[in-house]
Scaffold this motif. Structure first.
Motif, PDB file in Angstrom:
ATOM      1  N   SER A 115      -7.702  38.640  20.205  1.00  0.00           N
ATOM      2  CA  SER A 115      -8.932  38.577  20.994  1.00  0.00           C
ATOM      3  C   SER A 115      -8.699  39.237  22.339  1.00  0.00           C
ATOM      4  N   LEU A 116      -9.708  39.948  22.857  1.00  0.00           N
ATOM      5  CA  LEU A 116      -9.661  40.615  24.158  1.00  0.00           C
ATOM      6  C   LEU A 116      -9.960  39.609  25.251  1.00  0.00           C
ATOM      7  N   LEU A 117      -8.960  39.405  26.148  1.00  0.00           N
ATOM      8  CA  LEU A 117      -9.132  38.427  27.226  1.00  0.00           C
ATOM      9  C   LEU A 117      -9.488  39.087  28.553  1.00  0.00           C
ATOM     10  N   GLY A 118      -9.023  40.302  28.820  1.00  0.00           N
ATOM     11  CA  GLY A 118      -9.295  40.937  30.105  1.00  0.00           C
ATOM     12  C   GLY A 118      -9.092  42.440  30.039  1.00  0.00           C
ATOM     13  N   LEU A 119      -9.666  43.116  31.029  1.00  0.00           N
ATOM     14  CA  LEU A 119      -9.594  44.578  31.065  1.00  0.00           C
ATOM     15  C   LEU A 119      -9.565  45.013  32.526  1.00  0.00           C
ATOM     16  N   SER A 120      -8.660  45.958  32.881  1.00  0.00           N
ATOM     17  CA  SER A 120      -8.578  46.478  34.263  1.00  0.00           C
ATOM     18  C   SER A 120      -8.234  47.957  34.229  1.00  0.00           C
ATOM     19  N   LEU A 121      -8.629  48.653  35.269  1.00  0.00           N
ATOM     20  CA  LEU A 121      -8.383  50.098  35.383  1.00  0.00           C
ATOM     21  C   LEU A 121      -7.024  50.334  36.029  1.00  0.00           C
ATOM     22  N   THR A 122      -6.305  51.356  35.560  1.00  0.00           N
ATOM     23  CA  THR A 122      -4.966  51.661  36.076  1.00  0.00           C
ATOM     24  C   THR A 122      -4.841  53.057  36.668  1.00  0.00           C
ATOM     25  N   THR A 123      -5.573  54.025  36.163  1.00  0.00           N
ATOM     26  CA  THR A 123      -5.360  55.420  36.565  1.00  0.00           C
ATOM     27  C   THR A 123      -6.696  56.091  36.834  1.00  0.00           C
ATOM     28  N   ASP A 124      -6.723  56.879  37.908  1.00  0.00           N
ATOM     29  CA  ASP A 124      -7.921  57.630  38.282  1.00  0.00           C
ATOM     30  C   ASP A 124      -7.576  59.109  38.232  1.00  0.00           C
ATOM     31  N   CYS A 125      -8.267  59.881  37.423  1.00  0.00           N
ATOM     32  CA  CYS A 125      -7.979  61.308  37.269  1.00  0.00           C
ATOM     33  C   CYS A 125      -9.219  62.124  37.597  1.00  0.00           C
ATOM     34  N   ASN A 126      -8.983  63.263  38.249  1.00  0.00           N
ATOM     35  CA  ASN A 126     -10.067  64.184  38.570  1.00  0.00           C
ATOM     36  C   ASN A 126      -9.638  65.587  38.213  1.00  0.00           C
ATOM     37  N   VAL A 127     -10.581  66.349  37.671  1.00  0.00           N
ATOM     38  CA  VAL A 127     -10.307  67.735  37.313  1.00  0.00           C
ATOM     39  C   VAL A 127     -10.582  68.600  38.531  1.00  0.00           C
ATOM     40  N   ASN A 128      -9.557  69.373  38.960  1.00  0.00           N
ATOM     41  CA  ASN A 128      -9.677  70.218  40.144  1.00  0.00           C
ATOM     42  C   ASN A 128     -10.314  71.553  39.763  1.00  0.00           C
ATOM     43  N   HIS A 129     -10.590  72.369  40.773  1.00  0.00           N
ATOM     44  CA  HIS A 129     -11.245  73.664  40.518  1.00  0.00           C
ATOM     45  C   HIS A 129     -10.355  74.610  39.737  1.00  0.00           C
ATOM     46  N   ASP A 130      -9.021  74.401  39.759  1.00  0.00           N
ATOM     47  CA  ASP A 130      -8.130  75.270  39.004  1.00  0.00           C
ATOM     48  C   ASP A 130      -7.967  74.828  37.555  1.00  0.00           C
ATOM     49  N   GLY A 131      -8.697  73.786  37.135  1.00  0.00           N
ATOM     50  CA  GLY A 131      -8.635  73.312  35.761  1.00  0.00           C
ATOM     51  C   GLY A 131      -7.592  72.253  35.517  1.00  0.00           C
ATOM     52  N   CYS A 132      -6.719  72.008  36.468  1.00  0.00           N
ATOM     53  CA  CYS A 132      -5.692  70.980  36.311  1.00  0.00           C
ATOM     54  C   CYS A 132      -6.275  69.611  36.643  1.00  0.00           C
ATOM     55  N   THR A 133      -5.658  68.599  36.089  1.00  0.00           N
ATOM     56  CA  THR A 133      -6.112  67.238  36.298  1.00  0.00           C
ATOM     57  C   THR A 133      -5.183  66.532  37.277  1.00  0.00           C
ATOM     58  N   TYR A 134      -5.760  65.933  38.323  1.00  0.00           N
ATOM     59  CA  TYR A 134      -5.004  65.206  39.325  1.00  0.00           C
ATOM     60  C   TYR A 134      -5.182  63.713  39.053  1.00  0.00           C
ATOM     61  N   CYS A 135      -4.101  63.058  38.662  1.00  0.00           N
ATOM     62  CA  CYS A 135      -4.163  61.650  38.284  1.00  0.00           C
ATOM     63  C   CYS A 135      -3.390  60.822  39.285  1.00  0.00           C
ATOM     64  N   ALA A 136      -4.011  59.710  39.723  1.00  0.00           N
ATOM     65  CA  ALA A 136      -3.385  58.823  40.691  1.00  0.00           C
ATOM     66  C   ALA A 136      -3.434  57.396  40.164  1.00  0.00           C
ATOM     67  N   CYS A 137      -2.351  56.658  40.441  1.00  0.00           N
ATOM     68  CA  CYS A 137      -2.273  55.268  40.009  1.00  0.00           C
ATOM     69  C   CYS A 137      -3.084  54.387  40.942  1.00  0.00           C
ATOM     70  N   LEU A 138      -3.778  53.441  40.358  1.00  0.00           N
ATOM     71  CA  LEU A 138      -4.495  52.451  41.142  1.00  0.00           C
ATOM     72  C   LEU A 138      -3.549  51.319  41.534  1.00  0.00           C
ATOM     73  N   SER A 139      -4.027  50.445  42.379  1.00  0.00           N
ATOM     74  CA  SER A 139      -3.191  49.407  42.951  1.00  0.00           C
ATOM     75  C   SER A 139      -2.579  48.538  41.845  1.00  0.00           C
ATOM     76  N   GLY A 140      -1.265  48.299  41.970  1.00  0.00           N
ATOM     77  CA  GLY A 140      -0.549  47.459  41.033  1.00  0.00           C
ATOM     78  C   GLY A 140       0.049  48.203  39.862  1.00  0.00           C
ATOM     79  N   TYR A 141      -0.138  49.522  39.789  1.00  0.00           N
ATOM     80  CA  TYR A 141       0.344  50.317  38.661  1.00  0.00           C
ATOM     81  C   TYR A 141       1.108  51.523  39.214  1.00  0.00           C
ATOM     82  N   GLN A 142       2.030  52.036  38.394  1.00  0.00           N
ATOM     83  CA  GLN A 142       2.809  53.204  38.794  1.00  0.00           C
ATOM     84  C   GLN A 142       3.242  53.978  37.562  1.00  0.00           C
ATOM     85  N   TRP A 143       3.720  55.224  37.819  1.00  0.00           N
ATOM     86  CA  TRP A 143       4.201  56.079  36.747  1.00  0.00           C
ATOM     87  C   TRP A 143       5.594  55.659  36.309  1.00  0.00           C
ATOM     88  N   ASN A 144       5.861  55.855  35.032  1.00  0.00           N
ATOM     89  CA  ASN A 144       7.244  55.692  34.630  1.00  0.00           C
ATOM     90  C   ASN A 144       8.000  56.982  34.946  1.00  0.00           C
TER      91      ASN A 144
END
Length: 990
Positions: free
Chosen positions: A87-116
C-alpha cells in the motif's frame, strides 16, 4: 515555480511490505519518462515494515505554477494487508530538473536528498548554483535522466565547526573527518548566490590528521556569511553548513567629512554622516555632542571648535567610534572663498582640507587643501567610475580566493576594452591596472588558459593604456603608485603566455602592442626566429641547443614573443649592479619572450636579439621584478652586447628569457677619433714634461732647497711629479689591455691609476697646508723632518685608504671598473670617489691661497718670516695660484660632462686640461721658480766668467724643543748671517 520545459521529478514512495522476510528490491535500471523504471528497497524488511521505494516519474508543469501541495510530503490512509500486498503510504519530491536552451537538462536535489557518487562522477556540475544549491546540481544530456536519493542522518564523525584563534583576524573551519571530492562555498549576505572558495591570497585549503581545514587570513566583514562544505562519503554527496559572524572593524567606518569648516555667514547649516557596510548585525548610531550634529541653524552651532563623535554599537559586538573635527570660522580668520572647480567647494579655513562628493557618475571623494594664505591648492581626486570599480572588485575577489576563475577571468577581460575609453582620472587608470594585475595573479596561480578572444581583449586594453597621453593621467597615477609600470609589465608577461594550445599560432598587431606565438611539436626545427616591424626592424632568435632539452619530454612547446611600445618610458629609473646611478635612455620598446612546455614556463635559454642601429654605447638589459624590494629595475646580468660584423646594428645575447631592452647613456662622451688622439698626445706630452721636470731637479736640487720652506715645497712638488708620471704611464698603458671587470690586469691598472692620481692631488694639498702653517703659526714652527713625515702620510696613506675603500665597496656591486676602459666606471659612483676628493682639495687650496695673499700683502710684515723664506712662500703661492684654478676648472668640466647633456666643446677642453697636467706642473710649478731659473742659467751659461759672490744665507742652527720660540733672553730667534762661496756652476760650497 515555473518550469522551463517538462521539469523531471523523482517521487519517493513509502510502502508497507507484506510478505516473506528477506525480500530485496532490484536495482533501478535506465529510467524512461512517464513510468516506473525500477525500485530499490534500502534495507531488508520484516513483514509489515515500511520501506522507501524510489519511483522515477516525469511530471510536466510547463508554463504553470508549481502546485504548492506537491512541495509537501503526501500521506495516504493505511490499507489492510488483505486488500493489497503493498500500500502507498506517502509521496515526496526529490529532484527538480529543467531543460536549458542548449538542450541539456539541469537537475538539482531538493532538501533532504542528494546524488550518489556514481551519478555525480559521470556528470558535470552546473556552472551556476541552481536554487542556491552549489553542490546539488548536475548537467544531463537530453537522453539521460537521474534522481537524488534520501540522505541518512549525518554521522557524528562528520561535523563542521569554526573558530577565530586569539586576536588574529583569521577564520578556521574544521571538518572532523577526512573526505574526498570536497568543495567549499560562501554565501555572503545580500548576494544572489554562493561563491566557491579557491586557494588564493586570503584562502588556504589543507587536509591533515583526518581533518579538512579552511583557513581565511586577514578576515573582515566581507567574509561573514554561511559557509557550505560539499563532500563525498558513504557513496553519497553531503552538504554541511556553518554560519560565521565577523564584527566590523574601526577601519570599516567612514565619516563624511572627516574635517569641517563651519561658517554661518555663508553656510547656516551643516550635515555629518557616519557610514558602515551592510551586515547581518543591526547597528545603532548616536552622536555626541547632539546639539552640534542636530542643529541646522547658526544659533545651534557650537561656540568653539568641536570634535563630533559617532558611536556605533550592536549587542555582543565591540562598539566603534568615529571622530569628525569641526572648526568655527571667526571674524578675521583667513579663508578660501567658495569655488566651483569640478565640484562646489564651501568656504574653508586656512590650513584645513575641504572635502566634497565626486561628480555625477563617479564614486568616492575629492579633497582640496586651503593654503595658509587663503589660496586654494590643487584638487586631489579619488573619484572612480562605478563600472571600473565593479571590475576591480570582481578581480580582487578572485585573487583573494572567492569565485570561479575559469569562467570569470574571460568575462572581465572582455569588458575591459570598452571601459578603458571612459578613463578620466588617475583613480580610473589605477583601477584598470589593478584589475589587470589581479587577473594575472589569478591566471598564474590557477594555471588558467585563455582562449583567443580573451587574449585579444586583454591586448586591446594594453594597447589603449599604453597609447594614452603620458603627461596627464600616467604622471598623476605614478605619483600615487610609482611601481605601476612594472606591475603592468608583469601582468602582460603573465597573461601573454597563457594562450590555449588550440589557438596557436597567434598573431596580433596594434600600434603599441605586437605579438606572435608559435607551437612547436616535439620534432621542432633547430632554431626559432621572429621579427617585428618597429622603427628599426627588431629580430630575435632562440638557438636550437636551448630548445633541445625541452623536446625530450615529447610535449608541445609554445613560444610567445611580444613587443610593447612606450612601456619602457613608464618604468621607474632603477638600475641594478653594474649599471650605476646614471640616467639612461631606452629605444621606446620592450621585447618579451617566453617559452612554455607541458604547462610550465621556462626562463632559461639563449636568445639573440637585434635591436637595429643604436647610436653610441649601449647595454643589453632586462627588467628584473625582484630588484629594489620588489619595485623592479634594469639589470644586465646574463646579457652582453655583441657588435654585428655585417651591419652597424646592436646585437644582444642573453642566457635567460624575460622582458628585454637597450639602455643608452643620456650623457655619454661621443666617439671621436680626434678626441682620442688628442688625449693620447696630451698624455705623451705630460709624461715628457714630467721627465724634464725630474731632470731639472737633478741639476738644481741642492741650490733650490737652501732653506726649510723651499725644501718642503720642492719635496712636495717632486712627489707630485713622481705620482703623476706613474699615473699617466699606467693610464696610457691601459689602452693596450683588454677592458672589463673580468681582466685582473685591467683592474690592477685602474686601481693604481686611481691611487696615483689621488696622491698627486693630496701632495698639492700638502703644499697648501704647509703654506698655511708657515703663515699662521710663525712662532711655533715644526721641525723639517716632522713636517715631511706628516706630508708623506697625507700624500700617500690617505689616497691609498680612499682607493682601497672604494675598491672594496663598489667592486662587488659592479660599480667600480668601467666596461670599455681600464678606469673608474663613469656611469656609477666609482668615478665620484675620485672627483669628490679632487674638487674638495681644489676648494681647500683656494681658501688657503686667499688667506696667504691677504697675509703677504699686509702693509706691515715685521712679524712675518725672514725675507728669503717669504720669497719661498711667494713661490709656493705663485705655483698654487696658477695650478689650483687650472685643476679646479679641469675637474669642474669633467663633472659637468658627467651630469649634464653638453656639446663636444667641453669634452675637448676637459681632455686638453686633463692630459696636459704634467706640462702645467713643469711650467708653473718648477720653471716659474726664480731660484730654479737662476740655477739653470748659471748651469748652462758657461760663457760667463767665474765669479765669487757673497750672500747672506740664514743659518738654521738647531734649537732644542724646550727653547723653541724664544732666544736666550726670551726674545724671538734670529737668523745669523754667514759667508759662503758659490762656484761657477752654482754649486754651494761645503
Amino acid at each position: 515555480m515555473v518550469g522551463l520545459a517538462a521539469p523531471v521529478l523523482l517521487l519517493a514512495v513509502t510502502l508497507p511490505l507484506v510478505g516473506s522476510p528477506g525480500t530485496r528490491a532490484s536495482q533501478p535500471g535506465q529510467s524512461q519518462a512517464g513510468g516506473v523504471s525500477g525500485q530499490q528497497l534500502d534495507q531488508e524488511s520484516e513483514a509489515g515494515e515500511s520501506v522507501l521505494v524510489s519511483v522515477y516519474v516525469q511530471l510536466d508543469f510547463s508554463n504553470e505554477t508549481w502546485p504548492a501541495a506537491l512541495s509537501r510530503t503526501q500521506t495516504f490512509p493505511t490499507a489492510s494487508p488483505a486488500s493489497s500486498p503493498r500500500s502507498l503510504l506517502g509521496l515526496s519530491l526529490t529532484t527538480d530538473c529543467n531543460v536549458n536552451h542548449d538542450g541539456c537538462t539541469y537537475c538539482a536535489c531538493l532538501s533532504g536528498y542528494q546524488w550518489n557518487t556514481s551519478v555525480y562522477s559521470h556528470h558535470h556540475p552546473c556552472q551556476t548554483a541552481h536554487n542556491h544549491q552549489p553542490c546539488g546540481c548536475l548537467v544531463f544530456s537530453p537522453t539521460e535522466a537521474g534522481y537524488c536519493q534520501l540522505l541518512p542522518p549525518v554521522p557524528r564523525t562528520r561535523s563542521l565547526s569554526s573558530r577565530m584563534p586569539g586576536n588574529k583576524p583569521n577564520l578556521i573551519l574544521l571538518m572532523s573527518h577526512e573526505t574526498t571530492n570536497l568543495n567549499w562555498f560562501l554565501w555572503r549576505p545580500r548576494t544572489p548566490r554562493p561563491y566557491p572558495l579557491q586557494p588564493g591570497m586570503h584562502v588556504s585549503l589543507t587536509s591533515s590528521q583526518g581533518q579538512a581545514v579552511l583557513s581565511i587570513f586577514n578576515i573582515s566583514h566581507k567574509w561573514a556569511g554561511e559557509y557550505m562544505r560539499c563532500f563525498e562519503a558513504q557513496g553519497l554527496r553531503w552538504e554541511l553548513y556553518q554560519v560565521a559572524r565577523v564584527s566590523l572593524q574601526a577601519t570599516d567606518m567612514a565619516q563624511l567629512p572627516d574635517q569641517l569648516s563651519i561658517a554661518c555667514a555663508t553656510s547656516p547649516g551643516f550635515q555629518l554622516s557616519c557610514c558602515i557596510p551592510s551586515t547581518r548585525a543591526a547597528y545603532t548610531a548616536s552622536w555626541s555632542p547632539r546639539e552640534g550634529s542636530e542643529g541646522s541653524q547658526c544659533q545651534h552651532r557650537p561656540a568653539a571648535d568641536t570634535v563630533y563623535a559617532c558611536d556605533l554599537w550592536s549587542p555582543g559586538v565591540t562598539p566603534h567610534r568615529g571622530l569628525i573635527s569641526g572648526t568655527i570660522i571667526q571674524g578675521g580668520n583667513t579663508t578660501c572663498p567658495e569655488d566651483f572647480s569640478l565640484v562646489a567647494w564651501n568656504v574653508t579655513k586656512a590650513g584645513h582640507v575641504a572635502q566634497a562628493p565626486c561628480p555625477v557618475n563617479k564614486t568616492d571623494m575629492v579633497k582640496r587643501p586651503c593654503g595658509p594664505d587663503g589660496v586654494w591648492g590643487p584638487i586631489h581626486s579619488s573619484c572612480i567610475d562605478p563600472r571600473l570599480q565593479a571590475l576591480l572588485h570582481k578581480a580582487w575577489w578572485l585573487q583573494v580566493g572567492q569565485g570561479r576563475p575559469t569562467e570569470e577571468v574571460p568575462e572581465i577581460l572582455a569588458q575591459l576594452p570598452e571601459q578603458v575609453v571612459v578613463l578620466s582620472s588617475p583613480a580610473d587608470l589605477l583601477a584598470v591596472l589593478g584589475t589587470m594585475r589581479s587577473l594575472a595573479k589569478v591566471v598564474a596561480e590557477a594555471r588558467i588558459h585563455l582562449n583567443r578572444s580573451a587574449l585579444e581583449s586583454f591586448l586591446n586594453t594594453t594597447d589603449k593604456v599604453l597609447d594614452m597621453d603620458n603627461s596627464s593621467l600616467w604622471t598623476l597615477a605614478q605619483a600615487q603608485q610609482p611601481s605601476m609600470g612594472s606591475d603592468l609589465l608583469l601582468a602582460v608577461e603573465t597573461l601573454a603566455r597563457s594562450l590555449c594550445q588550440e589557438d596557436h599560432p597567434f598573431s596580433f598587431s596594434l600600434p603599441s602592442v605586437q605579438m606572435q606565438t608559435e607551437l612547436l611539436r616535439p620534432t621542432f626545427p633547430s632554431d626559432y626566429s621572429v621579427s617585428f616591424s618597429t622603427q628599426s626592424r627588431l629580430q630575435a632568435q632562440i638557438l636550437g641547443h636551448s630548445l633541445a632539452p625541452l623536446g625530450h619530454n615529447r610535449t608541445n612547446i609554445s613560444i610567445t614573443s611580444l613587443v610593447l611600445q612606450k612601456l619602457d618610458h613608464l618604468l621607474p629609473s632603477n638600475y641594478g649592479q653594474g649599471l650605476g646611478g646614471s640616467l639612461y635612455a631606452t629605444p621606446g620598446l620592450i621585447l618579451v619572450i617566453s617559452i612554455t612546455a607541458g604547462g610550465q614556463a621556462f626562463n632559461q635559454g639563449e636568445v639573440i636579439m637585434n635591436f637595429g642601429d643604436i647610436d653610441g654605447t649601449s647595454h643589453c638589459v632586462f627588467w628584473d621584478h625582484n630588484l629594489f624590494q620588489g619595485k623592479g629595475g634594469w639589470s644586465d646580468e646574463g646579457c652582453q652586447v655583441q657588435e654585428a660584423s655585417a651591419s652597424p646594428t646592436t646585437q644582444c645575447i642573453c642566457q635567460h628569457l624575460t622582458a628585454f631592452s637597450i639602455l643608452m647613456s643620456r650623457h655619454r662622451v661621443p666617439k671621436n677619433p680626434t678626441l682620442d688622439l688628442l688625449g693620447q698626445v696630451g698624455l705623451g706630452a705630460s709624461i715628457l714634461a714630467l721627465l724634464v721636470c725630474l731632470g731639472v731637479y737633478r741639476l738644481v736640487w741642492r741650490v733650490v732647497v737652501r732653506n726649510r720652506v723651499a725644501y718642503l715645497r720642492h719635496a712636495a712638488l717632486l712627489n707630485t711629479v713622481l705620482c703623476l708620471l706613474a699615473a699617466d704611464t699606467c693610464f696610457l698603458g691601459a689602452a693596450l689591455l683588454p677592458p672589463g671587470p673580468r681582466s685582473p690586469l685591467c683592474l690592477a691598472t685602474a686601481f693604481l691609476s686611481h691611487f696615483l692620481y689621488l696622491a698627486t692631488f693630496f701632495w698639492m694639498l700638502a703644499q697648501s697646508l704647509m703654506l698655511a702653517h708657515q703663515l699662521l703659526f710663525v712662532f711655533h714652527q715644526l721641525s723639517k723632518h716632522r713636517v715631511l713625515s706628516l706630508m708623506v702620510v697625507l700624500g700617500y696613506l690617505c689616497p691609498m685608504g680612499l682607493a682601497v675603500i672604494a675598491l672594496g665597496l663598489y667592486l662587488p656591486q659592479g660599480q667600480y671598473l668601467g666596461e670599455e676602459e681600464c678606469w673608474l666606471d663613469r656611469k656609477g659612483v666609482g668615478l665620484y670617489t675620485f672627483v669628490g676628493p679632487v674638487l674638495t682639495i681644489v676648494g681647500v687650496n683656494g681658501l688657503v691661497l686667499a688667506m696667504a695673499v691677504l697675509k703677504l700683502l699686509r702693509p706691515s710684515l715685521s712679524e712675518g718670516p725672514q725675507v728669503e723664506k717669504r720669497q719661498a712662500l711667494r713661490g709656493v703661492i705663485k705655483a698654487l695660484l696658477i695650478l689650483t684654478p687650472i685643476f679646479g676648472l679641469t675637474w669642474g668640466l669633467g663633472l659637468a660632462t658627467l651630469l649634464e647633456e653638453v656639446s663636444i666643446v667641453p669634452h675637448y677642453i676637459f681632455t686638453v686640461l686633463n692630459t696636459f697636467q704634467g706640462v702645467f706642473i713643469l711650467l708653473f710649478g718648477c720653471l716659474v721658480d726664480k731660484k730654479v731659473q737662476e740655477a739653470l742659467l748659471k748651469r748652462f751659461c758657461r760663457s760667463q766668467a767665474p765669479s765669487s759672490t757673497l750672500s747672506l744665507v740664514p743659518d738654521e742652527t738647531y734649537i732644542p724643543e724646550h727653547s723653541k720660540g724664544r732666544g736666550e733672553n726670551g726674545s724671538s730667534p734670529v737668523a745669523t748671517p754667514t759667508l759662503s762661496r758659490q762656484e761657477e756652476h752654482g754649486k754651494p760650497s761645503s
